[in-house]
Design a protein around this motif. Structure first.
Motif, PDB file in Angstrom:
ATOM      1  N   ALA A   1       0.972  -1.300  -0.137  1.00  0.00           N
ATOM      2  CA  ALA A   1      -0.133   0.250  -0.246  1.00  0.00           C
ATOM      3  C   ALA A   1       0.781   1.279   0.055  1.00  0.00           C
ATOM      4  N   PHE A   2       0.968   2.121  -1.128  1.00  0.00           N
ATOM      5  CA  PHE A   2       1.542   3.349  -1.168  1.00  0.00           C
ATOM      6  C   PHE A   2       1.044   4.156  -2.283  1.00  0.00           C
ATOM      7  N   TRP A   3       1.745   5.477  -2.186  1.00  0.00           N
ATOM      8  CA  TRP A   3       1.361   6.393  -3.220  1.00  0.00           C
ATOM      9  C   TRP A   3       1.348   5.853  -4.634  1.00  0.00           C
ATOM     10  N   ASP A   4       0.873   6.311  -5.605  1.00  0.00           N
ATOM     11  CA  ASP A   4       0.757   5.804  -7.196  1.00  0.00           C
ATOM     12  C   ASP A   4       2.315   5.696  -7.569  1.00  0.00           C
ATOM     13  N   HIS A   5       3.086   6.556  -7.179  1.00  0.00           N
ATOM     14  CA  HIS A   5       4.338   6.860  -7.546  1.00  0.00           C
ATOM     15  C   HIS A   5       5.501   5.780  -6.940  1.00  0.00           C
ATOM     16  N   ALA A   6       5.038   4.553  -6.268  1.00  0.00           N
ATOM     17  CA  ALA A   6       5.735   3.506  -5.956  1.00  0.00           C
ATOM     18  C   ALA A   6       6.637   2.894  -7.074  1.00  0.00           C
ATOM     19  N   SER A   7       7.572   2.261  -6.635  1.00  0.00           N
ATOM     20  CA  SER A   7       8.511   1.783  -7.735  1.00  0.00           C
ATOM     21  C   SER A   7       7.690   0.778  -8.590  1.00  0.00           C
ATOM     22  N   HIS A   8       7.819   0.804  -9.786  1.00  0.00           N
ATOM     23  CA  HIS A   8       7.226  -0.441 -10.731  1.00  0.00           C
ATOM     24  C   HIS A   8       7.584  -1.731 -10.473  1.00  0.00           C
ATOM     25  N   GLU A   9       8.757  -1.765  -9.956  1.00  0.00           N
ATOM     26  CA  GLU A   9       9.094  -3.315  -9.849  1.00  0.00           C
ATOM     27  C   GLU A   9       8.553  -3.854  -8.686  1.00  0.00           C
ATOM     28  N   LEU A  10       8.334  -2.720  -7.638  1.00  0.00           N
ATOM     29  CA  LEU A  10       7.609  -3.172  -6.264  1.00  0.00           C
ATOM     30  C   LEU A  10       6.325  -3.689  -6.719  1.00  0.00           C
ATOM     31  N   LYS A  11       5.627  -2.903  -7.471  1.00  0.00           N
ATOM     32  CA  LYS A  11       4.165  -2.897  -7.977  1.00  0.00           C
ATOM     33  C   LYS A  11       4.017  -4.412  -8.476  1.00  0.00           C
ATOM     34  N   ALA A  12       5.095  -4.596  -9.328  1.00  0.00           N
ATOM     35  CA  ALA A  12       4.865  -6.021 -10.316  1.00  0.00           C
ATOM     36  C   ALA A  12       5.055  -7.081  -9.434  1.00  0.00           C
ATOM     37  N   ALA A  13       6.048  -6.921  -8.167  1.00  0.00           N
ATOM     38  CA  ALA A  13       6.403  -8.147  -7.505  1.00  0.00           C
ATOM     39  C   ALA A  13       5.520  -8.495  -6.420  1.00  0.00           C
ATOM     40  N   CYS A  14       4.568  -7.601  -5.844  1.00  0.00           N
ATOM     41  CA  CYS A  14       3.734  -7.702  -4.935  1.00  0.00           C
ATOM     42  C   CYS A  14       2.616  -8.465  -5.558  1.00  0.00           C
ATOM     43  N   SER A  15       1.806  -9.121  -4.481  1.00  0.00           N
ATOM     44  CA  SER A  15       0.285  -9.621  -4.743  1.00  0.00           C
ATOM     45  C   SER A  15      -0.562  -8.697  -5.380  1.00  0.00           C
ATOM     46  N   LYS A  16      -0.565  -7.705  -4.585  1.00  0.00           N
ATOM     47  CA  LYS A  16      -1.475  -6.651  -4.661  1.00  0.00           C
ATOM     48  C   LYS A  16      -1.022  -5.232  -4.272  1.00  0.00           C
ATOM     49  N   PHE A  17      -1.317  -4.361  -5.351  1.00  0.00           N
ATOM     50  CA  PHE A  17      -0.775  -3.101  -4.952  1.00  0.00           C
ATOM     51  C   PHE A  17      -2.051  -2.042  -4.626  1.00  0.00           C
ATOM     52  N   ILE A  18      -2.059  -1.490  -3.547  1.00  0.00           N
ATOM     53  CA  ILE A  18      -3.222  -0.551  -3.385  1.00  0.00           C
ATOM     54  C   ILE A  18      -2.637   0.854  -3.256  1.00  0.00           C
ATOM     55  N   SER A  19      -3.309   1.577  -3.944  1.00  0.00           N
ATOM     56  CA  SER A  19      -2.932   3.172  -3.990  1.00  0.00           C
ATOM     57  C   SER A  19      -3.514   3.703  -2.766  1.00  0.00           C
ATOM     58  N   LEU A  20      -2.689   4.687  -2.253  1.00  0.00           N
ATOM     59  CA  LEU A  20      -3.015   5.464  -1.153  1.00  0.00           C
ATOM     60  C   LEU A  20      -3.613   6.915  -1.490  1.00  0.00           C
ATOM     61  N   ASN A  21      -3.263   7.132  -2.807  1.00  0.00           N
ATOM     62  CA  ASN A  21      -3.621   8.410  -3.498  1.00  0.00           C
ATOM     63  C   ASN A  21      -5.178   8.777  -3.435  1.00  0.00           C
ATOM     64  N   GLY A  22      -6.153   7.761  -3.447  1.00  0.00           N
ATOM     65  CA  GLY A  22      -7.497   8.162  -3.178  1.00  0.00           C
ATOM     66  C   GLY A  22      -7.934   8.267  -2.025  1.00  0.00           C
ATOM     67  N   TYR A  23      -7.026   7.965  -0.930  1.00  0.00           N
ATOM     68  CA  TYR A  23      -7.260   8.005   0.539  1.00  0.00           C
ATOM     69  C   TYR A  23      -6.380   9.103   1.161  1.00  0.00           C
ATOM     70  N   LEU A  24      -5.838  10.148   0.412  1.00  0.00           N
ATOM     71  CA  LEU A  24      -5.019  11.143   1.070  1.00  0.00           C
ATOM     72  C   LEU A  24      -5.784  12.069   2.309  1.00  0.00           C
ATOM     73  N   GLU A  25      -7.028  12.284   1.892  1.00  0.00           N
ATOM     74  CA  GLU A  25      -7.810  13.009   2.640  1.00  0.00           C
ATOM     75  C   GLU A  25      -8.180  12.242   4.122  1.00  0.00           C
ATOM     76  N   HIS A  26      -8.618  10.886   3.790  1.00  0.00           N
ATOM     77  CA  HIS A  26      -9.050   9.997   4.808  1.00  0.00           C
ATOM     78  C   HIS A  26      -7.759   9.635   5.838  1.00  0.00           C
ATOM     79  N   LEU A  27      -6.619   9.570   5.110  1.00  0.00           N
ATOM     80  CA  LEU A  27      -5.618   9.270   6.008  1.00  0.00           C
ATOM     81  C   LEU A  27      -4.799  10.471   6.541  1.00  0.00           C
ATOM     82  N   ARG A  28      -5.321  11.825   6.382  1.00  0.00           N
ATOM     83  CA  ARG A  28      -5.085  13.189   6.942  1.00  0.00           C
ATOM     84  C   ARG A  28      -5.438  13.136   8.272  1.00  0.00           C
ATOM     85  N   LEU A  29      -4.401  13.535   9.144  1.00  0.00           N
ATOM     86  CA  LEU A  29      -4.761  13.702  10.727  1.00  0.00           C
ATOM     87  C   LEU A  29      -5.610  15.216  10.773  1.00  0.00           C
ATOM     88  N   LYS A  30      -6.736  15.190  11.389  1.00  0.00           N
ATOM     89  CA  LYS A  30      -7.487  16.130  11.521  1.00  0.00           C
ATOM     90  C   LYS A  30      -7.523  16.804  12.803  1.00  0.00           C
TER      91      LYS A  30
END
Length: 181
Positions: free
Chosen positions: A152-181
Motif C-alpha cells: 500500500a503506497f502512493w501511485d508513484h511507488a516503484s514499478h518493480e515493487l508493484k509488479a513483485a507484490c500480490s496486490k498494489f493498493i494506491s493510497l492516493n485516493g485516501y489522501l484526505e481519509h489518512l490526513r490527521l485532522k
C-alpha cells in the motif's frame, strides 16, 4: 489467533514525506509530482493519522503492526501517538550527516524473521506501506514461498515493487481519509 492474520510494516518517513508531496500536488502547491520531488515541494500541513492507517492497511485480524523511523526530538509526540493507535514502534538514530539509516534493512529483517518464526505461508499475509525498490527481493521471495504480500503506497511507488507484490493498493485516493485532522 485463529485463521489468517495480517502482518503490517510501515516505513514512516517514506509514507509521510511522499504523502506531503502528493498533498502538495492535490492542493496546487506543485504542478505535478515530479516537480514536487525535484524541487522538494511538500505540504507541511499534511500529517498522517496512524489510527486510520492502522485500520486501513492492517485489516481485521492483525498479527503484528510495526512502524519504523528515525529517533525524534525528545519533545516529539509522534511515536507515542503511533503506539496508542496500535503500532509497535522501532526507531533508529540518524547518521552523523542527519540521514535516516537502518530503516529499510530493519524492515526486511523483521519481515524475513516473522515469515519463519510467526507466520504460515498460504494462511498469513503481509502488508508493506513503503514504495521503494529495495523491498523487491524480499517480496519476490515471500510470494514464491506462498505468502500473499500486498503493498500500500502512493501511485508513484516503484514499478518493480508493484509488479513483485500480490496486490498494489494506491493510497492516493485516501489522501484526505489518512490526513490527521
Amino acid at each position: 489467533m485463529s485463521g489468517m492474520a495480517n502482518y503490517l510494516y510501515v516505513d514512516n518517513s517514506n509514507v509521510w514525506i511522499e504523502g506531503m508531496r502528493v498533498s502538495a500536488v492535490a492542493k496546487g502547491i506543485a504542478p505535478d509530482l515530479w516537480t514536487a520531488i525535484d524541487n522538494r515541494i511538500v505540504d507541511y500541513d499534511w500529517k498522517i493519522d496512524f489510527g486510520k492507517l492502522h485500520e486501513f492497511a492492517g485489516g481485521d485480524e492483525i498479527g503484528r503492526a510495526v512502524l519504523y523511523g528515525s529517533r525524534p526530538p525528545a519533545n516529539d509526540s509522534l511515536w507515542a501517538i503511533a503506539k496508542k493507535q496500535g503500532f509497535e514502534v522501532v526507531v533508529h538514530d540518524r547518521s552523523a550527516g542527519n540521514k535516516e539509516k537502518k530503516i529499510d534493512t530493519t524492515i526486511v529483517r523483521d519481515i524475513t524473521k516473522d515469515s519463519y518464526e510467526r507466520m504460515k505461508p498460504g494462511v498469513d499475509e503481509f502488508t508493506l506501506v513503503a514504495g521503494d525498490s529495495d523491498y523487491v527481493p524480499v517480496v519476490e521471495d515471500l510470494v514464491a514461498r506462498g505468502f500473499k504480500f500486498d503493498v500500500a503506497f502512493w501511485d508513484h511507488a516503484s514499478h518493480e515493487l508493484k509488479a513483485a507484490c500480490s496486490k498494489f493498493i494506491s493510497l492516493n485516493g485516501y489522501l484526505e481519509h489518512l490526513r490527521l485532522k
